[in-house]
Design an enzyme around this catalytic site. Sequence first.
Site, PDB file in Angstrom:
ATOM      1  N   ASP A  65       0.867  -1.188   0.000  1.00  0.00           N
ATOM      2  CA  ASP A  65       0.000   0.000   0.000  1.00  0.00           C
ATOM      3  C   ASP A  65       0.902   1.236   0.000  1.00  0.00           C
ATOM      4  OD1 ASP A  65      -2.099   1.559   2.544  1.00  0.00           O
ATOM      5  OD2 ASP A  65      -1.925   1.939   0.388  1.00  0.00           O
ATOM      6  N   ASN A 121      -0.667   4.602  -0.093  1.00  0.00           N
ATOM      7  CA  ASN A 121      -1.389   5.822   0.312  1.00  0.00           C
ATOM      8  C   ASN A 121      -2.172   5.636   1.608  1.00  0.00           C
ATOM      9  OD1 ASN A 121      -3.325   4.087  -0.579  1.00  0.00           O
ATOM     10  ND2 ASN A 121      -4.373   5.546  -1.913  1.00  0.00           N
ATOM     11  N   ASP A 142      -4.452   3.591   2.682  1.00  0.00           N
ATOM     12  CA  ASP A 142      -5.863   3.174   2.790  1.00  0.00           C
ATOM     13  C   ASP A 142      -5.979   1.686   3.124  1.00  0.00           C
ATOM     14  OD1 ASP A 142      -6.688   2.770  -0.796  1.00  0.00           O
ATOM     15  OD2 ASP A 142      -5.102   1.924   0.478  1.00  0.00           O
ATOM     16  N   ASP A 151      -1.555  -1.197  -3.965  1.00  0.00           N
ATOM     17  CA  ASP A 151      -1.859  -0.398  -5.165  1.00  0.00           C
ATOM     18  C   ASP A 151      -0.658  -0.392  -6.113  1.00  0.00           C
ATOM     19  OD1 ASP A 151      -1.753   2.105  -2.687  1.00  0.00           O
ATOM     20  OD2 ASP A 151      -0.064   1.572  -3.996  1.00  0.00           O
ATOM     21  N   ASP A 154      -7.588 -16.466 -17.205  1.00  0.00           N
ATOM     22  CA  ASP A 154      -8.401 -17.009 -16.119  1.00  0.00           C
ATOM     23  C   ASP A 154      -9.427 -18.021 -16.652  1.00  0.00           C
ATOM     24  OD1 ASP A 154      -9.112 -16.557 -13.235  1.00  0.00           O
ATOM     25  OD2 ASP A 154     -11.063 -16.133 -14.121  1.00  0.00           O
ATOM     26  N   GLU A 158      -5.157 -20.709 -17.408  1.00  0.00           N
ATOM     27  CA  GLU A 158      -5.539 -21.390 -16.165  1.00  0.00           C
ATOM     28  C   GLU A 158      -6.654 -22.349 -16.537  1.00  0.00           C
ATOM     29  OE1 GLU A 158      -8.254 -19.808 -13.507  1.00  0.00           O
ATOM     30  OE2 GLU A 158      -7.358 -20.684 -11.722  1.00  0.00           O
ATOM     31  N   HIS A 204      -2.677 -17.215  -5.655  1.00  0.00           N
ATOM     32  CA  HIS A 204      -3.606 -16.459  -4.802  1.00  0.00           C
ATOM     33  C   HIS A 204      -4.831 -17.270  -4.415  1.00  0.00           C
ATOM     34  CE1 HIS A 204      -5.136 -16.271  -8.816  1.00  0.00           C
ATOM     35  NE2 HIS A 204      -6.281 -15.839  -8.357  1.00  0.00           N
ATOM     36  N   ASP A 205      -4.961 -18.477  -5.014  1.00  0.00           N
ATOM     37  CA  ASP A 205      -6.111 -19.340  -4.696  1.00  0.00           C
ATOM     38  C   ASP A 205      -5.723 -20.515  -3.814  1.00  0.00           C
ATOM     39  OD1 ASP A 205      -7.412 -19.178  -8.100  1.00  0.00           O
ATOM     40  OD2 ASP A 205      -7.890 -17.937  -6.345  1.00  0.00           O
TER      41      ASP A 205
HETATM   42  O1  TEU Z   1      -9.882 -19.562 -10.326  1.00  0.00           O
HETATM   43  C1  TEU Z   1     -10.543 -20.599 -11.009  1.00  0.00           C
HETATM   44  C2  TEU Z   1     -10.785 -21.713 -10.122  1.00  0.00           C
HETATM   45  O2  TEU Z   1     -10.857 -22.849 -10.535  1.00  0.00           O
HETATM   46  C3  TEU Z   1     -11.003 -21.378  -8.702  1.00  0.00           C
HETATM   47  O3  TEU Z   1     -12.336 -21.740  -8.427  1.00  0.00           O
HETATM   48  C4  TEU Z   1     -10.025 -22.149  -7.880  1.00  0.00           C
HETATM   49  O4  TEU Z   1      -9.879 -23.444  -8.378  1.00  0.00           O
HETATM   50  C5  TEU Z   1     -10.572 -22.252  -6.506  1.00  0.00           C
HETATM   51  O5  TEU Z   1     -10.743 -20.941  -6.085  1.00  0.00           O
HETATM   52  C6  TEU Z   1      -9.612 -23.037  -5.640  1.00  0.00           C
HETATM   53  O6  TEU Z   1     -10.221 -23.183  -4.389  1.00  0.00           O
HETATM   54  C7  TEU Z   1      -9.831 -18.359 -11.093  1.00  0.00           C
HETATM   55  C8  TEU Z   1      -9.114 -17.312 -10.263  1.00  0.00           C
HETATM   56  O7  TEU Z   1      -7.776 -17.739 -10.035  1.00  0.00           O
HETATM   57  C9  TEU Z   1      -9.878 -17.163  -8.976  1.00  0.00           C
HETATM   58  O8  TEU Z   1      -9.203 -16.261  -8.088  1.00  0.00           O
HETATM   59  C10 TEU Z   1     -11.257 -16.609  -9.312  1.00  0.00           C
HETATM   60  O9  TEU Z   1     -12.031 -16.578  -8.115  1.00  0.00           O
HETATM   61  C11 TEU Z   1     -11.980 -17.501 -10.331  1.00  0.00           C
HETATM   62  O10 TEU Z   1     -11.154 -17.932 -11.403  1.00  0.00           O
HETATM   63  C12 TEU Z   1     -13.112 -16.701 -10.977  1.00  0.00           C
HETATM   64  O11 TEU Z   1     -12.538 -15.683 -11.771  1.00  0.00           O
HETATM   65 CA    CA Z   2      -3.519   1.907  -1.276  1.00  0.00          CA
END
Ligand code: TEU
Ligand code: CA
Length: 572
Positions: free
Chosen positions: A24, A26, A28, A32, A208, A265, A340-341
């Site tokens: 971050d 700024n 908040d 960013d 995605d 993906e 991130h998932d």
């Molecule tokens: O994720 C696709 C997906 O298959 C997700 O459902 C993932 O397998 C699951 O979250 C695992 O627990 C992509 C993106 O990476 C995810 O962040 C998004 O939420 C999703 O598509 C919808 O855009």
């Molecule tokens: Ca910020």
Amino acid sequence: MSNSDIMKFQEPVIYQIYPRSFQDSNGDGIGDLPGITSRIPYLAQLGVDMVWLSPVYKSPNDDNGYDISDYRQIMDEFGTLADFDELMAVAQENDIKIMMDLVVNHTSDEHEWFQQARSSRDNKFRDYYIWKDAAGYDNDGTPLPPNNWISAFAPSAWEWDEGTEQFYLHLFSKKQPDLNWDNPAVRQEVYDIMRFWLDKGVAGFRMDVINLISKDPAYPNDPEVEAGGHESALWMAANGPRVHEYLQEMNREVLSKYDVVTVGETPDVSTEDALKYTGFDRDELQMVFQFEHMGVDSNPEGFGKWNDEKFKLVDLKRVLSKWQNDLAGKGWNSLYWNNHDQPRAVSRFGNDSPAWRVLSAKMLAINLHFMQGTPYIYQGEELGMTNVFFEQVEDYDDLEIHNAWREYVEESKLIPPEKMLSFISASGRDNARTPMQWSAEENAGFTTGKPWLGLNPRYKEINAEQAVADENSIFHFYRRLIELRHSTPLMITGTYELLDNAENPLDEEVYAYLRTGDDESLLVICNFTDRQLTRTFEQLDDSAELLISNYPDDAVETLRPYEGKVYRISNR
Ligand code: TEU
Ligand code: CA
């Protein structure tokens, strides 16, 4: 594969940033673009070649940016297009390219296209989305959805629109309506969006759920749901009838005209499917993110990903070896432990206790980076960041977590609350989304404000400032691995051989494999346990020289806890 066969997209090491949680600037409490720009020198020191930005486009953040309302504007919280141009310029000065996250299976319901489409059945944008009549009405007049598909983030994949009296499809949240890729106008809109970013100098796209874009026009019922399952119906839309036609059109009309790295993906793909997406002769994508190794600790008989049991090494070896062998010479693998998932690698596949966290994180890095494919490093993985445990579900942000809580704890009561909190801590997406840990200062140096999501309290011991200052840190180990990848073509070209039998890997404790080139090989040995073991390898002859290890010395046949090491061996 000889050195001269190496293709440009096979060379980079790619670092994934989840912008909301990176830095971050700024106050908040939300990461960013200027914050990312200020950290480019850190990434340059690590040595990565490309940065994949999770979505930065305008979004209401129902799914934290994976629900886009304007593909040509930057999300308000992240800054402006000028900030993006500044980030591109500073990245370029540091020889770092930018990969964007292309989310075009669906838009946000706040996108202009959907606002128009839902306004009337004959609006010109109506067929940008997937609308169906009710299958019927129950006796109190409630409309019944066209089929039994379950959404990844909601009970049903169909949402009733009162205004035009039809359902629309959303494989994810009801604020993420699926685009109708069978409509050529939709495809041209996507290609124009891609050109907009490519013409700004973007050098890559992560696409995605790109294998979900072509649905079976019959929209048949999901047999697993009919059999009582409760998993989302993503697989019903995976690898549909025209997906390759669309990707070949995308390649012909856009990708082939630019120097761009592409990774799709693709949930629910086999290696056979993957070769149709990434085959060198297919003119579609260069690689995919497959999910099979992300499923080795799921519980198909239970609640799928919601599980807290540990994986079995033999399953991991079998899956990763299959992907190495089946794509060899024909397609290209992505290599990743987390994103991130997914939960944090060292907690999931290593050992995040204070005694073993650093050693096991380095061992995992060796295990992955010496395989054939493009390595991806997820923000904080290079620090050995760990999973988080929040005492109550309200402390989590992710709609996937809250949807599962509502379904399994509140409604069906199939999972007791304390068990579900354990499942969430083991496999929830917010493990990856707690703020990046820059220092031991307040909020880990991520923000001077109130962070949008709680920090992992271990930031006091696990942070970039400490890591960069410590020559023996995981950070510097990743830096050396990246240097090796840049200077050792054999890591790209060598064949892969699991030193067990790939069909029935026997060794439940050690993962060892061989990468072989014309005149030398790399012997990779990883002890996935906290026990001291003895292993002998016939390949270890007098020519063997230790290339890298997570221990300061070499006990040769004695494998110490979480020992990871690589020998270079002459084939002459
Ligand atoms: O994720 C696709 C997906 O298959 C997700 O459902 C993932 O397998 C699951 O979250 C695992 O627990 C992509 C993106 O990476 C995810 O962040 C998004 O939420 C999703 O598509 C919808 O855009
Ligand atoms: Ca910020």
